[in-house]
Design a protein around this motif. Structure first.
Motif, mmCIF file in Angstrom:
data_model
loop_
_atom_site.group_PDB
_atom_site.id
_atom_site.type_symbol
_atom_site.label_atom_id
_atom_site.label_comp_id
_atom_site.label_asym_id
_atom_site.label_seq_id
_atom_site.Cartn_x
_atom_site.Cartn_y
_atom_site.Cartn_z
ATOM 1 N N PHE A 228 -40.625 -11.843 1.684
ATOM 2 C CA PHE A 228 -41.978 -12.742 2.452
ATOM 3 C C PHE A 228 -43.110 -11.895 2.217
ATOM 4 N N SER A 229 -42.961 -10.568 2.440
ATOM 5 C CA SER A 229 -44.051 -9.643 2.410
ATOM 6 C C SER A 229 -44.827 -9.679 1.000
ATOM 7 N N ILE A 230 -43.926 -9.738 -0.146
ATOM 8 C CA ILE A 230 -44.513 -9.949 -1.471
ATOM 9 C C ILE A 230 -45.445 -11.122 -1.651
ATOM 10 N N LEU A 231 -44.589 -12.293 -1.095
ATOM 11 C CA LEU A 231 -45.015 -13.673 -0.949
ATOM 12 C C LEU A 231 -46.399 -13.820 -0.324
ATOM 13 N N PHE A 232 -46.428 -13.354 0.724
ATOM 14 C CA PHE A 232 -47.866 -13.429 1.559
ATOM 15 C C PHE A 232 -48.812 -12.425 1.019
ATOM 16 N N GLY A 233 -48.334 -11.612 0.316
ATOM 17 C CA GLY A 233 -49.311 -10.542 -0.145
ATOM 18 C C GLY A 233 -50.035 -11.046 -1.187
ATOM 19 N N ALA A 234 -49.130 -11.793 -2.100
ATOM 20 C CA ALA A 234 -49.806 -12.355 -3.320
ATOM 21 C C ALA A 234 -50.867 -13.466 -3.144
ATOM 22 N N LEU A 235 -50.470 -14.155 -2.072
ATOM 23 C CA LEU A 235 -51.392 -15.304 -1.417
ATOM 24 C C LEU A 235 -52.771 -14.668 -0.678
ATOM 25 N N VAL A 236 -52.583 -13.535 -0.106
ATOM 26 C CA VAL A 236 -53.726 -12.973 0.389
ATOM 27 C C VAL A 236 -54.611 -12.569 -0.442
ATOM 28 N N PHE B 238 -52.757 -16.021 6.146
ATOM 29 C CA PHE B 238 -51.528 -15.259 5.437
ATOM 30 C C PHE B 238 -51.735 -13.795 5.557
ATOM 31 N N LEU B 239 -52.828 -13.063 5.713
ATOM 32 C CA LEU B 239 -52.883 -11.782 6.429
ATOM 33 C C LEU B 239 -52.081 -11.440 7.483
ATOM 34 N N ILE B 240 -52.147 -12.255 8.610
ATOM 35 C CA ILE B 240 -51.414 -12.103 9.772
ATOM 36 C C ILE B 240 -49.804 -12.296 9.395
ATOM 37 N N ASN B 241 -49.609 -13.296 8.594
ATOM 38 C CA ASN B 241 -48.075 -13.318 8.319
ATOM 39 C C ASN B 241 -47.754 -12.220 7.345
ATOM 40 N N LEU B 242 -48.497 -11.633 6.591
ATOM 41 C CA LEU B 242 -48.126 -10.434 5.900
ATOM 42 C C LEU B 242 -47.624 -9.356 6.515
ATOM 43 N N LEU B 243 -48.654 -9.104 7.734
ATOM 44 C CA LEU B 243 -48.423 -8.017 8.789
ATOM 45 C C LEU B 243 -47.207 -8.248 9.439
ATOM 46 N N GLN B 244 -46.885 -9.379 9.959
ATOM 47 C CA GLN B 244 -45.571 -9.737 10.565
ATOM 48 C C GLN B 244 -44.603 -9.378 9.803
ATOM 49 N N ASN B 245 -44.394 -9.931 8.452
ATOM 50 C CA ASN B 245 -43.349 -9.591 7.687
ATOM 51 C C ASN B 245 -43.248 -8.285 7.294
ATOM 52 N N LEU B 246 -44.171 -7.357 7.301
ATOM 53 C CA LEU B 246 -43.961 -5.938 6.859
ATOM 54 C C LEU B 246 -43.505 -5.245 8.107
ATOM 55 N N SER B 247 -43.922 -5.934 9.302
ATOM 56 C CA SER B 247 -43.407 -5.078 10.479
ATOM 57 C C SER B 247 -41.904 -5.366 10.587
#
Length: 110
Positions: free
Chosen positions: A75-83, A60-69
């Motif tokens: 999705f950044s907020i969603l994956f950030g909450a999961l991380v 989920f951290l990889i997905n967070l970084l991908q969505n931030l870029s």
């Protein structure tokens, strides 16, 4: 193993057995912990399986970084909450497993 399963259910744990391993759900937001019988040592072992939390946190951290870029805020907020949620869930499992660990240790005679 069936006696241990019955005993855990009597003590209020949410347990089930699959493939001669007992799985106990400690909370809604966590993975179940496993209790296996170590035949050579003739004792029960509690396995918390922290590797699941570490693996999912990294994914989920990889997905967070991908969505931030990609500047995808939802999705950044969603994956950030999961991380953030998985390490918190790990702490909950560690805290709630103390009573189960004490019970297993009393059965093992330690």
């Amino acid at each position: 193993m069936n006696q241990l399963l019955d005993s855990l259910l009597e003590h209020g744990f949410k347990a089930k057995m699959k493939n001669n391993i007992i799985y106990v759900n400690l909370s809604f937001f966590s993975f179940p912990v496993a209790i296996a019988h170590n035949i050579p040592m003739n004792c029960y072992e509690l396995k918390l399986q922290y590797w699941r939390y570490a693996l999912l946190t990294m994914l989920f951290l990889i997905n967070l970084l991908q969505n931030l870029s990609d500047e995808n805020l939802v999705f950044s907020i969603l994956f950030g909450a999961l991380v953030v949620g998985f390490p918190i869930s790990t702490l909950v499992v560690h805290h709630k497993s103390r009573a189960l660990k004490d019970y297993i240790d009393s059965i093992n005679g330690e």
